[in-house]
Design an enzyme around this catalytic site. Structure first.
Site, mmCIF file in Angstrom:
data_model
loop_
_atom_site.group_PDB
_atom_site.id
_atom_site.type_symbol
_atom_site.label_atom_id
_atom_site.label_comp_id
_atom_site.label_asym_id
_atom_site.label_seq_id
_atom_site.Cartn_x
_atom_site.Cartn_y
_atom_site.Cartn_z
ATOM 1 N N LYS A 207 0.863 -1.178 0.000
ATOM 2 C CA LYS A 207 0.000 0.000 0.000
ATOM 3 C C LYS A 207 0.904 1.235 0.000
ATOM 4 O O LYS A 207 1.945 1.248 0.660
ATOM 5 C CB LYS A 207 -0.894 -0.005 1.252
ATOM 6 C CG LYS A 207 -1.748 1.247 1.432
ATOM 7 C CD LYS A 207 -2.793 1.412 0.370
ATOM 8 C CE LYS A 207 -3.520 2.759 0.482
ATOM 9 N NZ LYS A 207 -4.421 3.022 -0.654
ATOM 10 N N CYS B 213 -2.488 9.869 -6.670
ATOM 11 C CA CYS B 213 -3.683 9.560 -5.872
ATOM 12 C C CYS B 213 -4.694 10.710 -5.992
ATOM 13 O O CYS B 213 -4.365 11.855 -5.693
ATOM 14 C CB CYS B 213 -3.316 9.339 -4.411
ATOM 15 S SG CYS B 213 -4.785 8.999 -3.412
#
Ligand code: SIN
Length: 311
Positions: free
Chosen positions: A47, A130
């Site tokens: 992650k 992101c």
């Protein structure tokens, strides 16, 4: 059937071509262990880690619909040291890709200094795309800012480093961002992150299906396959050959994996469908790809990688 499925990025050899998309099944060490122990996974990707751990955005922040998903997770993660410890203590197994993200350029530089000073010599991936950190833009849509960051990073960072990119939609933008990226010794680009800031409405409640940012979130899943393939192809046609490509987006079937590789992907990563089906999907995709290669008479992925033909 002995079909050769492999990839090589920055002198790191991968036994297989399938990996997880960062964000899916990779936040905890037990999830990473499962990927590490699955023979059909070429490499776990962590992650994206920020300096400090994060809870992420308010829930619900993830919703699946037919052939797609929308998320605004907001980079929930256990913090950089957690993932650095993980990759440092699992050095003798298969490769692991350390994904990092940051909330500022200063944080990005600090994290990469820590990687540079660490014992980890594998591949790091800097997430510049992101769409879900509230109040923060997707850096890689700003070509000047991307150039500035990479220029500073490569003044001190000497280990393999790739970047995760958002999808682009304009051929001029592909030219512009590729011109920036080609100046640097990047190991790879990972293309694409989710298509940022989509909106899905629940007709019953007359509200968005996710809570953060008024319902705006990154769209992934099989629906985005054409966008993902176009980005892989556009980058393969523009980037220096030593910058490898991780194709991400839209993969549901072995045919989708084949298409990514045909367009130029070295590795192919799976997000939404992995979340839906769990890690047994890797075996199914692997076997499906072997069958396609067998039917087409290919013995090795290198025989069709980047081999997209003219119509
Ligand atoms: C998220 O945590 O919001 C998803 C990760 C990403 O899009 O990079």
């Amino acid at each position: 059937m002995d079909k050769k499925m492999f990839a090589s990025i920055a002198n790191v050899d991968f036994d297989g071509v399938l990996i997880n998309a960062s964000g899916v099944h990779c936040q905890t060490s037990s999830e990473l262990d499962e990927l590490l122990n699955d023979e059909y996974v070429a490499a776990p990707v962590t992650k994206s880690a920020t300096l400090n751990s994060r809870d992420g955005n308010p829930k619900p922040s993830y919703f699946e619909f037919k052939d797609g998903s929308i998320n605004s997770m907001g980079l929930p993660n256990n913090g950089f040291e957690y993932y650095l410890n993980y990759v440092e203590s699992h050095r003798n197994n298969k490769p692991i890709i350390l994904s990092i993200a940051s909330l500022s350029q200063e944080e990005c530089i600090e994290l990469l200094h820590k990687v540079q000073a660490s014992d980890f010599n594998g591949i790091t991936e800097l997430n510049l795309s992101c769409p879900n950190v509230i109040g923060k833009p997707q850096v890689a849509y700003d070509f000047e800012a991307t150039d500035k960051i990479l220029s500073e990073v490569f003044s001190f960072f000497k280990k393999p480093l790739g970047i995760k990119l958002p999808p682009y939609f304009d051929l001029t933008h592909f030219d512009q961002i590729a011109a920036v990226l080609n100046q640097y010794p990047l190991s790879h680009v990972n293309s694409v992150n989710s298509i940022g800031n989509g909106l899905l409405v629940d007709l019953a409640t007359e509200a968005p299906v996710i809570k953060p940012k008024g319902g705006f979130g990154g769209v992934g899943g099989h629906n985005i396959l054409p966008t993902a393939l176009a980005n892989v192809r556009a980058f393969r046609l523009r980037l220096n050959q030593n910058i490898k490509i991780i194709g991400t987006g839209g993969v549901k079937t072995a045919e989708d994996v084949f298409a990514h590789i045909l367009c130029g992907a070295d590795l192919v990563s799976i997000g939404t469908e992995l979340n839906k089906q769990g890690i047994s999907l890797f075996k199914d995709l692997n076997e499906g790809l072997i069958k396609i290669m067998h039917d087409k008479g290919y013995n090795s992925v290198d025989e069709f990688r980047n081999g997209l033909k003219d119509i």
